[in-house]
Design a protein around this motif. Structure first.
Motif, PDB file in Angstrom:
ATOM      1  N   LEU C  48       0.849  -1.181   0.000  1.00 26.54           N
ATOM      2  CA  LEU C  48       0.000   0.000   0.000  1.00 26.54           C
ATOM      3  C   LEU C  48       0.892   1.242   0.000  1.00 26.54           C
ATOM      4  O   LEU C  48       2.008   1.222   0.515  1.00 26.54           O
ATOM      5  CB  LEU C  48      -0.901   0.021   1.246  1.00 26.54           C
ATOM      6  CG  LEU C  48      -1.889  -1.126   1.373  1.00 26.54           C
ATOM      7  CD1 LEU C  48      -2.640  -1.024   2.707  1.00 26.54           C
ATOM      8  CD2 LEU C  48      -2.879  -1.124   0.213  1.00 26.54           C
ATOM      9  N   ARG C  49       0.366   2.307  -0.592  1.00 27.11           N
ATOM     10  CA  ARG C  49       1.065   3.593  -0.534  1.00 27.11           C
ATOM     11  C   ARG C  49       0.161   4.548   0.220  1.00 27.11           C
ATOM     12  O   ARG C  49      -1.030   4.655  -0.081  1.00 27.11           O
ATOM     13  CB  ARG C  49       1.347   4.086  -1.952  1.00 27.11           C
ATOM     14  CG  ARG C  49       2.370   3.197  -2.679  1.00 27.11           C
ATOM     15  CD  ARG C  49       2.406   3.491  -4.166  1.00 27.11           C
ATOM     16  NE  ARG C  49       1.130   3.168  -4.785  1.00 27.11           N
ATOM     17  CZ  ARG C  49       0.537   3.923  -5.703  1.00 27.11           C
ATOM     18  NH1 ARG C  49       1.092   5.038  -6.119  1.00 27.11           N
ATOM     19  NH2 ARG C  49      -0.625   3.565  -6.218  1.00 27.11           N
ATOM     20  N   GLU C  71       5.403   2.660   0.565  1.00 26.31           N
ATOM     21  CA  GLU C  71       5.713   4.061   0.281  1.00 26.31           C
ATOM     22  C   GLU C  71       4.805   4.951   1.116  1.00 26.31           C
ATOM     23  O   GLU C  71       3.659   4.597   1.395  1.00 26.31           O
ATOM     24  CB  GLU C  71       5.460   4.312  -1.212  1.00 26.31           C
ATOM     25  CG  GLU C  71       5.926   5.651  -1.723  1.00 26.31           C
ATOM     26  CD  GLU C  71       5.656   5.801  -3.220  1.00 26.31           C
ATOM     27  OE1 GLU C  71       6.105   4.943  -3.995  1.00 26.31           O
ATOM     28  OE2 GLU C  71       4.961   6.757  -3.586  1.00 26.31           O
ATOM     29  N   ILE C  72       5.329   6.113   1.508  1.00 27.32           N
ATOM     30  CA  ILE C  72       4.499   7.073   2.224  1.00 27.32           C
ATOM     31  C   ILE C  72       4.844   8.471   1.757  1.00 27.32           C
ATOM     32  O   ILE C  72       6.016   8.822   1.605  1.00 27.32           O
ATOM     33  CB  ILE C  72       4.660   6.935   3.759  1.00 27.32           C
ATOM     34  CG1 ILE C  72       3.713   7.881   4.497  1.00 27.32           C
ATOM     35  CG2 ILE C  72       6.112   7.157   4.200  1.00 27.32           C
ATOM     36  CD1 ILE C  72       3.616   7.611   5.998  1.00 27.32           C
ATOM     37  N   ASP C  94      16.159   2.404   8.206  1.00 28.35           N
ATOM     38  CA  ASP C  94      16.625   1.156   7.594  1.00 28.35           C
ATOM     39  C   ASP C  94      16.411   1.136   6.082  1.00 28.35           C
ATOM     40  O   ASP C  94      16.843   0.191   5.410  1.00 28.35           O
ATOM     41  CB  ASP C  94      15.889  -0.055   8.202  1.00 28.35           C
ATOM     42  CG  ASP C  94      16.226  -0.242   9.673  1.00 28.35           C
ATOM     43  OD1 ASP C  94      17.153   0.463  10.147  1.00 28.35           O
ATOM     44  OD2 ASP C  94      15.586  -1.066  10.339  1.00 28.35           O
ATOM     45  N   GLY C  95      15.722   2.148   5.561  1.00 37.60           N
ATOM     46  CA  GLY C  95      15.493   2.189   4.120  1.00 37.60           C
ATOM     47  C   GLY C  95      14.519   1.133   3.636  1.00 37.60           C
ATOM     48  O   GLY C  95      14.532   0.761   2.470  1.00 37.60           O
ATOM     49  N   THR C  96      13.620   0.675   4.512  1.00 41.98           N
ATOM     50  CA  THR C  96      12.672  -0.362   4.086  1.00 41.98           C
ATOM     51  C   THR C  96      11.365   0.239   3.567  1.00 41.98           C
ATOM     52  O   THR C  96      10.441  -0.493   3.236  1.00 41.98           O
ATOM     53  CB  THR C  96      12.363  -1.344   5.241  1.00 41.98           C
ATOM     54  OG1 THR C  96      11.843  -0.589   6.337  1.00 41.98           O
ATOM     55  CG2 THR C  96      13.613  -2.062   5.681  1.00 41.98           C
ATOM     56  N   ILE C  97      11.290   1.550   3.524  1.00 38.21           N
ATOM     57  CA  ILE C  97      10.094   2.201   2.977  1.00 38.21           C
ATOM     58  C   ILE C  97      10.551   3.394   2.144  1.00 38.21           C
ATOM     59  O   ILE C  97      11.559   4.022   2.459  1.00 38.21           O
ATOM     60  CB  ILE C  97       9.130   2.643   4.100  1.00 38.21           C
ATOM     61  CG1 ILE C  97       7.781   3.082   3.518  1.00 38.21           C
ATOM     62  CG2 ILE C  97       9.725   3.770   4.930  1.00 38.21           C
ATOM     63  CD1 ILE C  97       6.715   3.293   4.569  1.00 38.21           C
TER      64      ILE C  97
END
Lengths: 243, 277, 277, 243
Positions: C48-49, C71-72, C94-97
């Motif tokens: 989902l974004r 994504e946000i 952590d760069g996971t999103i």
């Protein structure tokens, strides 16, 4: 089967609205309004009529900009416009005749036409007075152009023109009207005599299809009642509503 | 209920609208401040510029007939089913008023830009019309977001009326006014430098403290003065309160067809002792 | 009052929001559909974004922690006085999103452009910020209305969420929902391709026919499905109905500081039998 | 006369708000909120305080865009911002430290700063933690720049910076802070040691002016009560409110 001119036009317009999910009708438009309500009734509400000036048959409440916002989003599928002058390319003039800005005759103004003519896919022109005064070769002032050159964002445009004599369909590729049917009593010659622009005509022009009996019945009952809220005199005098 | 002491009269509102002001007004069914309109005629206002949001009927026509306006920006002036607007038509045909022809959403866009403090707002459509051709203040640019090829789009400049003027259903003693779903009035109040309102009824309580009224309330930060004017929109309508007075509108249209008839109308209904008879 | 038969459940709403959808949601006090948020976690939604209008708190944090978001786009995610948003902070660090940093009025402008069907909206400010520097989708043009000299201004593109999702105070049997003065919810409904709403209470009557409720009502033309969810914003607040549950929010923040604690929280409050205990 | 640090800061901020007609205060800002309410009380309402999160002291009702619309129109005269980092040019960072977008420490986000810093004439920066971690030579991410080159429309910008040690004023011509006063107990040396950016300093830097007795009295009564609606714990623990 007997029917009136109003009933014929309501049914003819209803056919043009086939498949339209959202139909908006502006002010002073009892016949288009009745047609929109008829389509709403026939589709069980899948087609939604929004009648300007109605408290009941207007599913919107967010003020004046809302109609235009919805049209801009592609959420209005059909709308109706008129014109003090209309020409053969479907340019419409709601402003004035003669020179601008000091004209011979001033009309009210362009209203939303310069926007809605671009954004609504099926704009049906409705102008009962069929005369060379109205249907001119070239309008004196373009409130909204009938077509736009390539590159101009234009999902919408003219679809048909309905008069007291006939129905034209509009050819968006050729920017021309094509005669589609004659109203009872009208002749091709009469249409030609009273039209100031050139138009296409099939070899065997016939009459506009008669109202379907089921539609006529609906018009006399539910539609007459529904339209009477906004246009009581029209419902009474033209559709025989006695409610 | 008695009007709060801070309220002024409709004539005082008219006296606080200076000659030359740009006045924004709602359309016929949006809450038209007709009592102040009559007061403007009575005080012989001059060179007012009217911005109709987005159209007008008797209000514009009467101000034009009385010579109060030098200019009008509008998408349409009409008496609707009662026919054309006689003073408007005469003034435009005679060239005694400057007309800035617009189209409805362009007028909303001009105000929305002002509401936001943005210099402009984009709007689709309009291109190729003589409306655009006659508006040197509107610009066309190439949509910078278009992918491949030119995509012209109109930009409307922000327009900030000096005065927003309308008639609302309720006012309270805290300076709030309630317009309900008439978002055009909210837009007008937000977009204008000052706002004058007449109210039909006094609301007992604080409109901002009533959860149900809150969404339709304009708070006093946007309102410069309020007058209590019962039937203040007459002969036009006020939603859920009264219908327009069709008979009167018909008689106005008939009278206004000649300058003499218009003058007689003013004598009887504007300068007369009891305007809203 | 019993919910109308046309209403579906919060879990059904979650099942109608497809993986990958762009979801627009209001800020903490704007009516957050927390019950559907829990249902999205339960149905293991993915990719989902989220578009926060313009900020978010626990809703964004929980969706991130549960791995529902890829994504946000936001102007801020914070637990307010309870501290930073643990899952949000961890995921960004952590760069996971994928994070698309914005500023509040830019998010409104993106939706307002969508509401109007305009390709963009202009907005002052922003120039020279790293917010702008990191948004390739935002453009700067020279204001065509500037007199003399260059006047750069930012244009925001229209953003049309696939889904608007919020919790409203009332729903009626005609499909209307009432958000009162929460104009962000109106904007979200207008700007989005579809709209799902949970309502706190069933309103007896037609909200569109009540003059006082009309201004705060969103009609069914904008609403695709409604669920009845009592305390549907819990543990966040619903205006004039209940305050946020500070104790619970504090315990959430504490738990979410580690992935293990977050998992325990979900077990107890999302997958548990009684979520809104 | 005895007073607390909170009371001192409320009065200092109130002086900075002199002449402001519309003062807006964001979330998590009890001291600026109290200062705004104090100015409102002192001016008999001529200065209007809008406290985000308050039901009573917030004269607006038109949703989230309204504050920004008003600021864009020049209708908000003063606002408060903080920053995870603030540098000597008054650039503020509300986003993250280290590289972007995968940072060392992530903050919540820029909120409205990238807009309000441009549109509100007097933006007062309020950041109590006075350390080299916060007050850096150059921020890692510019949420909103402290100044803009000529040609960029910018009626607004930074006005002052308030910390737990001192008050700086901002010089918009030179894009630099100038030390304006020390808080009780703080020394110039302490400020220098804990500030990562270079700033101007007059020769004889004195203390921040003490609260005026009439203002103190108001703070303890009406203001404490008013702010207690939004910040009950602050009113009780810091202003001694017992209501």
């Amino acid at each position: 089967m007997e029917y009136t001119r109003e009933e014929l036009l309501i049914c003819a317009i209803a056919r043009m609205l086939d498949g339209c999910k959202n139909i908006a009708v502006g002010t002073a438009s009892p016949i288009p309004g009745s047609a929109a309500l008829l389509v709403q009734a026939l589709t069980g509400g899948a087609s939604r009529a929004s009648i300007l000036g109605s408290d009941i048959h207007n599913p919107f409440n967010d003020g004046g900009p809302e109609l235009f916002d919805r049209a801009g989003q592609g959420r209005v599928d059909a709308f109706f416009l008129g014109g003090g002058q209309i020409d053969g390319e479907a340019n419409i003039n709601l402003v004035s005749t003669g020179p601008y800005p000091e004209p011979d005759t001033r009309f009210p103004g362009s209203f939303g036409s310069a926007y809605l003519y671009f954004s609504v896919p099926r704009v049906i022109l409705f102008r009962e007075e069929h005369s060379r005064r109205v249907f001119v070769d070239k309008v004196d002032f373009i409130s909204a152009p009938g077509w736009s050159p390539p590159g101009v964002h234009r999902p919408g445009g003219p679809y048909a023109l309905i008069t007291s004599l006939c129905i034209f369909r509009y050819d968006r590729e050729r920017h021309r009207f094509r005669l589609d049917g004659l109203l009872p009593g009208a002749t091709l010659e009469e249409v030609r005599d009273n039209t100031g622009f050139d138009f296409d005509c099939p070899d065997n022009i016939g009459p506009v299809a008669a109202p379907e009996p089921d539609k006529l019945a609906l018009i006399h009952s539910r539609i007459a009642e529904e339209i009477s809220e906004t246009y009581p005199e029209f419902a009474r005098n033209r559709l025989g509503w006695q409610g | 209920m008695k009007a709060p002491e801070s309220y002024i009269s409709a004539d005082e509102i008219a006296s606080r609208i200076p000659d030359g002001a740009l006045i924004g007004v709602p359309k016929e069914d949006g809450g038209v401040a007709m009592e102040v309109t009559r007061a403007l005629v009575r005080r012989n206002a001059r060179n007012l510029r009217l911005l109709t949001v987005p159209v007008s009927s008797m209000q514009a026509d009467m101000l034009i007939g009385a010579g109060c306006l030098s200019e009008i920006e509008t998408s349409g002036v009409s008496m609707g089913e009662f026919g054309y607007a006689p003073s408007f038509r005469r003034a435009v045909q005679d060239g005694t008023i400057v007309i800035r022809d617009a189209t409805c959403p362009a007028l909303y866009a001009e105000l929305q830009a002002s509401e936001k403090g943005s210099p402009f707002q984009p709007l689709r459509g309009i291109i190729g019309s003589d409306v655009l051709a006659n508006r040197a203040d509107w610009k066309v640019i190439d949509n910078p977001f278009a992918e491949g090829g030119s995509d012209p789009i109109v930009l409307l400049p922000a327009v900030r009326p000096d005065v927003a003027l309308f008639h609302a259903r309720y006012g309270d003693r805290y300076g709030n006014v309630w317009v309900g779903p008439k978002r055009e009035c909210v837009l007008l109040a937000h977009a204008s430098a000052s706002t004058f309102v007449t109210v039909e009824e006094i609301w007992d309580g604080n409109l901002m403290e009533d959860e149900r009224m809150l969404a339709g309330t304009i708070p006093p930060v946007y309102v410069d003065a309020v007058a209590h004017a019962e039937r203040g929109a007459w002969p036009l309508s006020l939603a859920n309160c009264y219908e327009r007075d069709g008979k009167h509108l018909q008689s106005y249209v008939k009278a206004a067809k000649t300058p003499e008839g218009f003058t007689d109308y003013l004598k009887q209904h504007v300068y007369g002792e009891q305007a809203a008879a």
